[in-house]
Motif scaffolding. Structure first.
Motif, short mmCIF file in Angstrom:
data_model
loop_
_atom_site.label_atom_id
_atom_site.label_comp_id
_atom_site.label_asym_id
_atom_site.label_seq_id
_atom_site.Cartn_x
_atom_site.Cartn_y
_atom_site.Cartn_z
N GLU A 9 3.06 8.57 -17.14
CA GLU A 9 4.50 8.34 -17.28
C GLU A 9 5.30 8.93 -16.12
O GLU A 9 6.39 8.47 -15.80
CB GLU A 9 5.00 8.87 -18.63
N SER A 10 4.71 9.95 -15.48
CA SER A 10 5.42 10.56 -14.35
C SER A 10 5.23 9.77 -13.05
O SER A 10 5.77 10.11 -12.01
CB SER A 10 4.92 12.00 -14.14
N ARG A 11 4.40 8.71 -13.12
CA ARG A 11 4.10 7.95 -11.89
C ARG A 11 4.68 6.54 -11.99
O ARG A 11 4.78 5.97 -13.07
CB ARG A 11 2.57 7.83 -11.72
N THR A 12 5.01 5.97 -10.85
CA THR A 12 5.55 4.61 -10.86
C THR A 12 4.66 3.66 -10.06
O THR A 12 4.82 2.45 -10.13
CB THR A 12 6.97 4.57 -10.24
N ASP A 13 3.74 4.21 -9.31
CA ASP A 13 2.89 3.38 -8.44
C ASP A 13 1.70 2.83 -9.22
O ASP A 13 1.36 3.34 -10.28
CB ASP A 13 2.43 4.21 -7.24
N PRO A 14 1.04 1.78 -8.70
CA PRO A 14 -0.15 1.25 -9.38
C PRO A 14 -1.28 2.30 -9.42
O PRO A 14 -1.49 3.02 -8.45
CB PRO A 14 -0.57 0.06 -8.52
N LEU A 15 -1.99 2.35 -10.55
CA LEU A 15 -3.00 3.39 -10.75
C LEU A 15 -4.37 2.79 -11.08
O LEU A 15 -4.47 1.63 -11.46
CB LEU A 15 -2.57 4.30 -11.91
N VAL A 16 -5.35 3.65 -10.94
CA VAL A 16 -6.71 3.28 -11.34
C VAL A 16 -7.17 4.33 -12.34
O VAL A 16 -6.95 5.53 -12.14
CB VAL A 16 -7.65 3.26 -10.11
N VAL A 17 -7.78 3.87 -13.44
CA VAL A 17 -8.26 4.79 -14.47
C VAL A 17 -9.78 4.69 -14.54
O VAL A 17 -10.34 3.59 -14.58
CB VAL A 17 -7.63 4.44 -15.84
N LYS A 18 -10.45 5.84 -14.51
CA LYS A 18 -11.92 5.84 -14.46
C LYS A 18 -12.51 6.76 -15.53
O LYS A 18 -11.99 7.87 -15.74
CB LYS A 18 -12.41 6.36 -13.10
#
Ligand code: AMP
Ligand code: GLY
Length: 424
Positions: A134-143
């Protein structure tokens, strides 16, 4: 020397064919192997993750070298257990294998050694992971941090997808225990390349470049898989990138492993993304890539057994690796459902035809992965079934040969990518 090869996939079939060709090998045992490997050695019915069974066999048969193909036995400490019995093992110790088996450890080492990688964090609590997203706005990757057969990575378009991904991994446990810890990291962009090196503990010897195709569908679409095809050489890997990777990744990593007194003798596989800010590490694997091993080993002219011994004996500096200048390619033929469905829902037990005719074509080699023999008939037994490999004067020629071999092979539901090596 008697050699025991551990594993049963296409990678191990390719390794077996090179080990068998070595004058240093007096007898080859393969545990458990597959029907394609039967002409190359004695198949021993011990599973690749049965550490105690493998050690017992190696001791009783006076095996001189154990070549460990897959990550599972490495992560379970097979190399450590063999060293205790004074048996040579090609493959890192359990601690070294954590580079692949625990992505949180791998991130920690990279941070400590200032190795370029995606910026991210590891979480063991769902609410912490959610708060971070929630603190991020950029695209993310979850592993998923643990071993998930190349499938534990979810590339997300936006934070909503990232929230779904952590919930699926941590609440619904779609990757089982592999998802007890998750990594949430920045999404990088750029072409990908695999860099593999032989390592003797202190020094590394880079192999030729290979490129994998991870997505199930043509044009890199659909879910990630273990790998649908590969080719070598890969023109993306320039001297500049090699120099950067040596200086910024390999040297600091080997120094860090040394500082931690981690015994790493075997293969280091670096998954790289070529970003505009330079090459960054996506992942480390502690073994040959599958299917990268198939084209690489088709091109390796040096004696694989000698190379493995140089790593184990900490003498990599005595090596000169020789490569066939010709190109090689591997196209994976997979079962219906592979890539899309969970493992237990993939169609298996289907008859395979046309292999002999395909294998007779010049410059073609076929490596088995998910096959089994029942009442004299060859059947599918897994997601990735066969790796159809070919060499040629250039990649286009190798491609053409591989795809004409595939036309002769049939099993119901067979799926493969039509564009392996095309982007090169
Ligand atoms: P891994 O198993 O970590 O290599 O991830 C499998 C695939 O997911 C990679 O080959 C990439 O295509 C993709 N991937 C992993 N990490 C990232 C990242 N930080 N940014 C973009 N794509 C990624
Ligand atoms: N082909 C990718 C891997 O072996 O992990």
């Amino acid at each position: 020397m008697k050699i025991l090869l551990v594993g049963s996939g296409g990678r191990e079939h390719a390794m077996a064919s090179r080990i068998k060709a070595s004058p240093l090998c007096s007898r080859l045992y393969i545990a458990p192997g597959n029907p394609g490997m039967a002409p190359l050695g004695d198949l021993v019915p011990i599973k690749a993750d049965d550490v105690a069974g493998l050690v017992k066999f190696a001791v009783s048969e006076k095996i001189g070298l154990v070549a460990i193909g897959p990550e599972d036995p490495l992560a379970r400490g097979l190399a450590n257990a063999l060293h205790k019995e004074k048996i040579k093992a090609f493959g890192p110790s359990q601690q070294g294998a954590q580079l692949e088996a625990d992505k949180a450890f791998s991130k920690k080492i990279m941070r400590e050694a200032a190795i370029p990688t995606a910026e991210g964090r590891a979480f063991t609590q769902l609410r912490d992971a959610l708060a971070y997203i929630e603190s991020r706005t950029d695209p993310l990757v979850v592993k998923a941090a643990g071993l998930a057969r190349g499938k534990g990575v979810i590339v997300c378009a936006d934070p909503v997808e990232a929230i779904d991904a952590v919930r699926n991994i941590m609440e619904k446990k779609i990757f089982g225990d592999a998802g007890k810890t998750v990594i949430v990291e920045e999404r990088l962009t750029g072409p990908e390349i695999s860099l593999l090196a032989f390592v003797d503990g202190r020094h590394a010897y880079l192999m030729e470049a290979a490129q994998d195709h991870k997505r199930i569908g043509d044009g890199d679409t659909g879910p990630n898989t273990g790998g649908m095809g590969a080719y070598s050489p890969a023109p993306l890997l320039t001297d500049d990138i090699i120099t950067k990777a040596q200086r910024e990744i390999i040297v600091p990593l080997l120094d860090a492993l040394h500082r931690h007194e981690i015994d790493y003798r075997g293969i280091l596989y670096i998954g790289l993304m070529l970003t505009t800010a330079g090459p960054k590490t996506l992942e480390f694997n502690c073994r040959f890539g599958d299917p990268e091993a198939q084209p690489l080993l088709m091109r390796l002219k040096s004696d694989l057994v000698d190379v493995m011994l140089a790593c184990v004996d900490r003498q990599i500096d005595r090596l000169t690796l020789e490569w066939d200048p010709r190109a090689a390619i591997c196209v994976v033929l997979a079962s219906e459902g592979y890539g899309w469905k969970p493992d237990d829902q993939i169609t298996k037990g289907v008859a395979i035809t046309g292999l002999e005719e395909a294998a007779r074509l010049p410059d073609v080699q076929i490596f088995h992965a998910g096959t089994t023999m029942k009442d004299g008939r060859l059947l599918t037994s897994g997601g990735r079934v066969l790796g159809v490999c070919a060499s040629g004067n250039d990649l286009a020629a190798a491609r053409k040969t591989a795809y004409s071999a595939i036309e002769k092979i049939h099993f119901d539901g067979m799926q493969y990518r039509r564009d392996i090596g095309a982007s090169a």
